[in-house]
Motif scaffolding. Structure first.
Motif: not given
Length: 422
Positions: A253-277
């Motif tokens: 879901k949104e949170e899992e994809s946010r964490l995966a990108f934020q933790e360096g496990r993804l090169l690209f991720a589609r998400n909403w702007p709230h994941a930026y902060g």
């Protein structure tokens, strides 16, 4: 009783309790008195981390009319289910409802929320298209609070090292995700692919980006073209088959994809702007950026997201609820929505504010994404439409159903929802 309530409400409006339009058929406007006093705000907890200090501003200024935050589940489907259960029971526990923009038609049609007076809200100062998400049958049913559009998050440090620009097309995304994912031992791309509303959004974006649509503007017919739908679904299914969309992403879901990108496990991720902060305050700070979602031949189209604030038809304190909504959609809070919550405000002028752009350099891209975004199908049957889409697309992503068969099943399923028994 309903006639008496409507009569009393009309009399109070005439006496100066302005803000509401006439009551919707099928609903009962609380106890008909307008009502003041303590209120509740029911909203999904995925949007509440920054809210309490903002609510405290209201509470300090209105000690006799404090607002209490009621956090609903994180997933949109579960939020809706909890709200619907409350409203079907005609409960007055919820006063102000934080509604996903796609729920307006359903909640208005059911008489669960009360219409508002357009003159009470600065609709002309909002981003183009945002106000439309709160309008159904030419009436305003909620006040736009935050907008939203999907963005492509990418590892700018890796692309810079490879002397590459962020992908503008699906082919470029596929190529970079495959090659660089393997080279750097990192997942290629993920969105929200668990079978829920998020998957509906991701598929709708792919269809729109490919030049298609799902329902007609009046939501009376299915306009899903089999060829376009196949192109959209092939893009996603191909990613899973080829491995540049990790299998794990099918649980995101949104949170899992946010964490995966934020933790360096993804090169690209589609998400909403709230994941930026959150990413700017993590180890990924300075190593990522955002751009518009790619499409088949260039920048694609996001689904228009966001949150609107509505008043429960069963609230006994509707006047306080209205005053709170007007305050909470005002310029001061709108600015804090961005600076404290990283959520896209609805007021257009904030996107051109030099001070804000310096602090949030993605604002021009976000504004572009919102203005080019398209709404999901507007229909009182949206929940059933979304369930058909997410469940059918999921069977293809898990490689249980061939793409051609899934697309045919999807069109048939949508036809059964829009034309029951047809």
């Amino acid at each position: 009783m309903v006639r008496r309530a409507v009569t009393l409400l009309a009399a109070l409006l005439a006496a100066g309790c302005a803000g509401f339009a006439d009551t919707a058929a099928g609903g009962s406007a609380g106890d008909g008195t307008g009502g003041t006093g303590p209120i509740t705000l029911a909203i999904g907890r995925d949007t509440t981390a920054y809210l309490r200090p903002l609510l405290e501003r209201w509470n300090q200024a209105h000690p006799d009319e404090p607002v209490t935050l009621l956090e609903l589940p994180e997933a949109a489907d579960e939020q809706r289910a909890q709200m619907v259960a409350n409203l079907q029971a005609r409960s007055d526990v919820y006063d102000v409802l934080g509604l996903d923009v796609v729920w307006t038609a359903e909640f208005a049609d059911a008489g669960w929320i009360v219409p508002l007076d357009r003159s009470q809200f600065p609709l002309d100062k909002m981003l183009r298209g945002v106000a439309d998400t709160a309008i159904y049958h030419d009436r305003l049913w909620a006040a736009p609070y935050v907008s939203n559009a999907g963005l492509l998050y990418y590892r700018s440090d890796i692309l810079k090292k490879e002397r590459l620009k962020p992908p503008r097309t699906w082919a470029e995304l596929r190529d970079q995700a495959r090659r660089l994912g393997a080279k750097y031992q990192i997942g290629g791309y993920a969105g929200q692919f668990l079978p829920y509303e998020g998957l509906t959004v991701n598929f709708a974006e792919a269809v729109r980006s490919a030049g298609g649509s799902i329902l007609s503007p009046d939501a009376r017919g299915v306009t899903l073209d089999l060829g376009t739908a196949r192109t959209a679904l092939d893009f996603l299914v191909g990613g899973v088959e080829e491995g540049w969309i990790p299998r794990e992403a099918l649980t995101y879901k949104e949170e899992e994809s946010r964490l995966a990108f934020q933790e360096g496990r993804l090169l690209f991720a589609r998400n909403w702007p709230h994941a930026y902060g959150p990413a700017t305050h993590s180890e990924l700070a300075g190593k990522f950026s955002v751009t518009r979602l790619p499409g088949p031949d260039g920048p694609g189209s996001s689904a228009l997201g966001g949150l609107n604030l509505a008043i429960s038809a069963y609230s006994k304190r509707q006047k306080t609820a209205l005053d709170f909504i007007r305050y909470f959609t005002g310029p001061e809070i709108q600015r804090l929505v961005l600076t404290e919550g990283s959520f896209p405000p609805v007021r257009a002028e904030l996107y051109d504010d030099p001070e804000l752009i310096e602090r949030f350099p993605y604002l021009p891209v976000l504004k572009e994404s919102i203005l080019s975004a398209r709404p999901r199908p507007v229909t009182p049957d949206y929940n059933q439409v979304s369930l058909v889409i997410s469940s059918t697309v999921s069977t293809a992503l898990t490689l249980g159903t061939p793409v051609d068969e899934a697309v045919a099943d999807l069109k048939q399923g949508l036809g059964e929802v829009i034309h029951p028994g047809g």
